[in-house]
Design a protein around this motif. Structure first.
Motif, PDB file in Angstrom:
ATOM      1  N   TRP A  33      31.011-107.719 -10.645  1.00 24.81           N
ATOM      2  CA  TRP A  33      30.750-106.317 -10.360  1.00 24.81           C
ATOM      3  C   TRP A  33      30.137-106.173  -8.966  1.00 24.81           C
ATOM      4  O   TRP A  33      29.367-107.024  -8.523  1.00 24.81           O
ATOM      5  CB  TRP A  33      29.773-105.738 -11.383  1.00 24.81           C
ATOM      6  N   VAL A  37      23.412 -99.027  -4.286  1.00 25.90           N
ATOM      7  CA  VAL A  37      22.051 -98.499  -4.408  1.00 25.90           C
ATOM      8  C   VAL A  37      21.705 -97.852  -3.073  1.00 25.90           C
ATOM      9  O   VAL A  37      22.130 -98.337  -2.023  1.00 25.90           O
ATOM     10  CB  VAL A  37      21.048 -99.642  -4.710  1.00 25.90           C
ATOM     11  N   ILE A  50      28.906 -98.574 -10.025  1.00 27.79           N
ATOM     12  CA  ILE A  50      29.318 -99.975  -9.998  1.00 27.79           C
ATOM     13  C   ILE A  50      30.800-100.091 -10.314  1.00 27.79           C
ATOM     14  O   ILE A  50      31.361 -99.221 -10.994  1.00 27.79           O
ATOM     15  CB  ILE A  50      28.450-100.751 -11.019  1.00 27.79           C
ATOM     16  N   TYR A  99      26.867-108.226  -8.724  1.00 26.97           N
ATOM     17  CA  TYR A  99      26.262-108.326 -10.048  1.00 26.97           C
ATOM     18  C   TYR A  99      27.016-109.354 -10.880  1.00 26.97           C
ATOM     19  O   TYR A  99      28.147-109.090 -11.310  1.00 26.97           O
ATOM     20  CB  TYR A  99      26.325-106.976 -10.772  1.00 26.97           C
ATOM     21  N   THR A 102      25.966-107.009 -15.546  1.00 28.31           N
ATOM     22  CA  THR A 102      25.586-105.645 -15.173  1.00 28.31           C
ATOM     23  C   THR A 102      24.064-105.461 -15.141  1.00 28.31           C
ATOM     24  O   THR A 102      23.575-104.423 -14.721  1.00 28.31           O
ATOM     25  CB  THR A 102      26.216-104.621 -16.128  1.00 28.31           C
ATOM     26  N   ASP A 103      23.319-106.477 -15.577  1.00 27.71           N
ATOM     27  CA  ASP A 103      21.870-106.356 -15.632  1.00 27.71           C
ATOM     28  C   ASP A 103      21.209-106.405 -14.266  1.00 27.71           C
ATOM     29  O   ASP A 103      20.270-105.660 -13.993  1.00 27.71           O
ATOM     30  CB  ASP A 103      21.274-107.496 -16.470  1.00 27.71           C
ATOM     31  N   SER A 104      21.646-107.323 -13.427  1.00 25.03           N
ATOM     32  CA  SER A 104      20.835-107.680 -12.277  1.00 25.03           C
ATOM     33  C   SER A 104      21.700-108.237 -11.152  1.00 25.03           C
ATOM     34  O   SER A 104      22.527-109.117 -11.377  1.00 25.03           O
ATOM     35  CB  SER A 104      19.811-108.731 -12.723  1.00 25.03           C
ATOM     36  N   PRO A 105      21.507-107.736  -9.924  1.00 27.04           N
ATOM     37  CA  PRO A 105      22.284-108.251  -8.787  1.00 27.04           C
ATOM     38  C   PRO A 105      21.691-109.535  -8.240  1.00 27.04           C
ATOM     39  O   PRO A 105      20.502-109.809  -8.429  1.00 27.04           O
ATOM     40  CB  PRO A 105      22.140-107.129  -7.758  1.00 27.04           C
ATOM     41  N   TRP A 108      23.076-109.325  -1.777  1.00 24.13           N
ATOM     42  CA  TRP A 108      23.081-107.964  -1.251  1.00 24.13           C
ATOM     43  C   TRP A 108      23.724-107.905   0.127  1.00 24.13           C
ATOM     44  O   TRP A 108      23.671-108.877   0.890  1.00 24.13           O
ATOM     45  CB  TRP A 108      21.646-107.450  -1.118  1.00 24.13           C
ATOM     46  N   GLY A 109      24.300-106.744   0.425  1.00 22.51           N
ATOM     47  CA  GLY A 109      24.670-106.457   1.798  1.00 22.51           C
ATOM     48  C   GLY A 109      23.436-106.113   2.616  1.00 22.51           C
ATOM     49  O   GLY A 109      22.327-105.958   2.068  1.00 22.51           O
TER      50      GLY A 109
END
Lengths: 118, 108
Positions: A33, A37, A50, A99, A102-105, A108-109
Motif C-alpha cells: 500500500w 498524509v 491509501i 505501508y 494498513t496499520d503502519s508505514p 516515507w517520501g
C-alpha cells in the motif's frame, strides 16, 4: 534500497487542481500500500487515503473523499495524489509512505510543499 | 469520527528525564493505536504501533501502553534527539484514520 521520491514544490491559485507524484524504487511496488498524509502549517497531521497498486484498491478517509484522488501507475512504480478545487486550507506539506500492512508505514517520501495563494 | 486528544500540549523536559505522554480516544479503538515522532523538515516516523509494538529500529527507551480509550507513550530517558512533536493516531475505524493534535517535547 527502498526509496520514495516525491515531486517538487507546487504553487497554485484557489480553484485550481494539481497532481503530486511519489516515485518508488527498491521493492515490488504493486505489493505494498501507498498512503498519503499531510501536515498543515504549524498544525497537526491528517491522513488522506491509501492505494494498493496491485489492483488499484483505493480507500479514502471520509473527510477527504471527493476532494482528493489517489492513483498509481505500476509501469513506472509511481503513486499520485490529485487535489481538486484547491483552497488556501490545502496549503500543506504532503507525504507519501509505504505501508507493509494498513496499520503502519515504514518508508516515507521527503514531502511535497503545496502553496495555494491568490 | 473518532477524536484523539493528547495531553499535555507542551512538555518542557531536561535530557535524561523520564517522559510520559497521554492520548485519549473518544471511543474505544482497541489496540489500533500508533505513535509518531515529527521533527521540522523531516517526514513523520512511526515509533509504536498496535499500542505497544516498537517499529523496526526504534530504541528501547520508547514504549507504549494502553488499550480501549487511554494510551501512554513513555520515553525512559530523554535524549537530545528526542525533542520533537509526538502524535498518536488511531486506525481502528480504518480508513477513517485520525491523529491527535500533538504534544511538543521541548528543552527545559
Amino acid at each position: 534500497e527502498v526509496q520514495l521520491v516525491q515531486s517538487g514544490t507546487e504553487v497554485r491559485k484557489p480553484g485550481e487542481s494539481l497532481k503530486i507524484s511519489c516515485r518508488t524504487s527498491g521493492y515490488g511496488f504493486s505489493a505494498f500500500w501507498i498512503g498519503w498524509v499531510r501536515q498543515l502549517p504549524g498544525k497537526g497531521l491528517e491522513w488522506l487515503g491509501i492505494i494498493l497498486p496491485a489492483d488499484s484498491d483505493v480507500r479514502y478517509n471520509p473527510p477527504f473523499q471527493g476532494h482528493v484522488t489517489i492513483s498509481a501507475d505500476t509501469s513506472i512504480s509511481t503513486a499520485f495524489l490529485r487535489l481538486n478545487t484547491l483552497t488556501a486550507s490545502d496549503s500543506a506539506i504532503y507525504y507519501c509512505a509505504r505501508y507493509p500492512t494498513t496499520d503502519s508505514p515504514d518508508f516515507w517520501g521527503q514531502g511535497t510543499q503545496v502553496i495555494v495563494s491568490s | 469520527e473518532i477524536v484523539m486528544t493528547q495531553s499535555p500540549a507542551t512538555l518542557s523536559v531536561s535530557p535524561g528525564e523520564r517522559v510520559t505522554l497521554s492520548c485519549r480516544a473518544s471511543q474505544s479503538v482497541s489496540i489500533s493505536l500508533a505513535w509518531y515522532q515529527k521533527k521540522p523538515g523531516q517526514a513523520p516516523r512511526v515509533l509504536i504501533y498496535g499500542a505497544s509494538t516498537r517499529a523496526t529500529g526504534i530504541p528501547a527507551r520508547f514504549s507504549g501502553s494502553g488499550s480501549g480509550t487511554d494510551f501512554t507513550l513513555t520515553i525512559s530517558s530523554l535524549q537530545s534527539e528526542d525533542f520533537a512533536v509526538y502524535y498518536c493516531q488511531q486506525y481502528d475505524n480504518w480508513p477513517s484514520v485520525t491523529f491527535g493534535q500533538g504534544t511538543k517535547v521541548d528543552i527545559k
